[in-house]
Scaffold this active site. Structure first.
Site, PDB file in Angstrom:
ATOM      1  CE  LYS A  22      -2.013   2.057   3.919  1.00 66.13           C
ATOM      2  NZ  LYS A  22      -1.358   3.106   4.375  1.00 66.13           N
ATOM      3  CG  ASN A  23       2.155   2.926   3.379  1.00 60.14           C
ATOM      4  OD1 ASN A  23       1.070   2.875   3.466  1.00 60.14           O
ATOM      5  ND2 ASN A  23       2.774   2.504   5.302  1.00 60.14           N
ATOM      6  CB  CYS A 118      -5.063  10.456  11.915  1.00 63.57           C
ATOM      7  SG  CYS A 118      -3.096   9.940  12.302  1.00 63.57           S
ATOM      8  NE  ARG A 123       0.800  10.701  10.453  1.00 62.99           N
ATOM      9  CZ  ARG A 123      -0.221   9.642   9.759  1.00 62.99           C
ATOM     10  NH1 ARG A 123      -0.890   8.764  10.262  1.00 62.99           N
ATOM     11  NH2 ARG A 123       0.082   8.576   8.571  1.00 62.99           N
ATOM     12  CG  ASP A 310       3.484   1.408   9.928  1.00 63.79           C
ATOM     13  OD1 ASP A 310       3.751   1.729   8.646  1.00 63.79           O
ATOM     14  OD2 ASP A 310       3.036   2.543  10.438  1.00 63.79           O
ATOM     15  NE  ARG A 402      -7.039   4.190   5.589  1.00 68.05           N
ATOM     16  CZ  ARG A 402      -6.161   4.614   6.438  1.00 68.05           C
ATOM     17  NH1 ARG A 402      -6.445   4.616   7.762  1.00 68.05           N
ATOM     18  NH2 ARG A 402      -5.305   5.364   5.753  1.00 68.05           N
TER      19      ARG A 402
END
Ligand code: EPZ
Length: 423
Positions: A22-23, A118, A123, A310, A402
């Site tokens: 994803k990243n 968030c 962020r 993560d 997500r």
């Protein structure tokens, strides 16, 4: 709202194929704005964030043909491109900021309404803006006070930029802008994540001249144009690490396929410290939790190549059941322990002091009603649900959607008792 129902499961056994990262795919999709020619991206994970990025690029004027069933996206940013990212899409995904550099270069202006903080932190994006200003962009400071980035630049010129923190997003935004700036840019204290290397490889295929991606100093010699290319996205190291942890804490035996072991050195080293048996073969990485007793270790998250933030919550899931006390220190985000309360609802008895969580370990967890507090934490409470007595009900699972493609299907194929239910 959909939920996961997770029951105590036996050991996870079999094999799982990891999806594209994803990243990596999100910045690569943003980079397609840098050419009017068609780009074809393969091994794209079918994730909610990818769909949002497709909608965002379309709203800017690009033509997007996504075939996520076959993990492919074609993007053609030909013709006129709007300089303003619609807030209703940006608020759905903070990674929308990744179009900032490419949009500024393509249209001479970029207007992005910043979403608020968030669950894991506020962020900020001051490093992204510091880099773009160094390249010659003008930022409307009054609008910035209102949470709106309004950057403009007739021309961008190369510069030497030092990042106070090796921000992944800032590194990506800056190298995208530098790729077509006039002259040479040197980015110091750059992020070194594998996803940066994948973006640089994509840009270099397009004709960019980027050296040093994957190190803390990236040099970009600006070129005048970039062409459309095809690209296969690297595997998702965090999804891979999540399944490794699942195999370990259920005392299973799982072959993880489509993984780059080099991208997981810190995670593999820490799993081995916990007694997990890990071997590499041609087909992938075999993870066995059924060889040795699972014992505790300490974790400290750091920018790559350190232990990835993560993986902090998934690894903490393992530590709640490993024998002995452990400590987890989170240094990357200022508020990434929201999952501790969820683990404690299951009996983990974790204490937090500042940026350090103390996990007593060796707990017999009990199923409970828990919440996914961010996409990685959502996966983490599913893992604890697999070993907890009784049923664990996980809500707010849109977070998990997500970041994890076909998460339930992949877990069920390994023997997990998990199902998705609609409220
Ligand atoms: C990327 O976020 C990832 N997201 C995150 O993954 C990941 O956790 C993070 O990198 C760190 O590895 C994507 O790639 C889409 P950062 P990003 O800028 O770029 C501070 C997931 O789970 N900072 O490296 O936003 C910031 O506040 C997601 O897939 C500043 O202070 O991360 C944070 O504390 C979650 N000023 C730290 O740096 C800035 O200008 C790391 O942020 C920018 C960042």
């Amino acid at each position: 709202m959909a939920k996961f129902l997770v029951q105590k499961s036996g050991p996870l056994n079999g094999e799982v194929t990891i999806s594209g990262a994803k990243n990596a795919v999100l910045p690569i999709m943003a980079a397609t704005l840098l050419t009017e020619e068609k780009c074809e991206i393969r091994d794209v994970p079918a994730l909610r964030d990818v769909e949002v990025m497709c909608r965002l690029l379309e709203s800017l004027g690009a033509t997007v043909n996504e075939d996520l069933g076959r993990n492919k996206v074609e993007i053609s940013a030909a013709g006129s491109i709007s300089h303003e990212a619609p807030f209703d899409l940006v608020k759905m995904m903070r990674a929308s900021i990744l179009v900032l550099g490419a949009l500024l270069l393509r249209t001479g202006r970029a207007v992005i309404h910043l979403p608020g903080g968030c669950a894991i932190g506020k962020r900020p994006v001051e490093l992204h803006l510091k880099g773009l200003k160094a390249l010659g962009a003008v930022i409307d400071e009054e609008k910035l006070q209102r949470g709106i980035i309004d950057a403009s630049a007739d021309k961008l010129r190369g510069a030497t930029i030092y990042l106070d923190f090796p921000s992944v997003g800032a590194t990506e935004v800056i190298i995208m802008a530098a790729a077509l700036a006039e002259g040479t840019t040197v980015l110091e204290n750059a992020a070194q994540e594998p996803e940066i290397v994948d973006l640089a490889n994509f840009l270099n295929k397009m004709g960019a001249r980027i050296k040093g991606a994957g190190t803390d100093t990236i040099k970009v010699d600006g070129v005048t144009s970039l062409r459309g290319v095809s690209h296969n996205v690297i595997p998702d190291r965090i999804e891979a690490g999540t399944f490794m942890v699942g195999a370990a804490m259920t005392k299973g035996n799982v072959l993880i396929k489509n993984v780059v072991p080099d991208h997981l050195k810190a995670v593999i080293a820490k799993l081995k410290e916990c007694g997990v048996d890990i071997t590499m073969d041609d087909d992938g990485v075999r993870v066995r939790g059924d060889v040795n007793e699972l014992t505790a270790t300490d974790i400290k998250t750091l920018p790559y190549p350190g232990f990835p933030t993560d993986m902090q919550s998934p690894f903490m899931a393992l530590l709640t059941v490993a024998k002995g006390p452990s400590r987890v220190i989170e240094t990357v985000f200022e508020n990434r322990f929201m999952h501790v309360g969820e683990f404690n609802r299951m009996g983990a008895n974790i204490k937090i002091s500042g940026n350090c969580s103390m996990i007593p370990g060796g707990k017999a967890l009990k199923g409970a009603q828990v919440v996914a507090t961010d996409l990685r934490a959502g996966a983490a409470v599913v893992l604890t649900g697999l070993v907890a007595d009784g049923i664990t009900e996980v809500s707010q699972i849109y977070h998990v959607d997500r970041g994890y493609e076909r998460f339930v299907e992949k877990l069920r194929a390994l023997g997990a008792n998990i199902m998705r239910v609609e409220d």
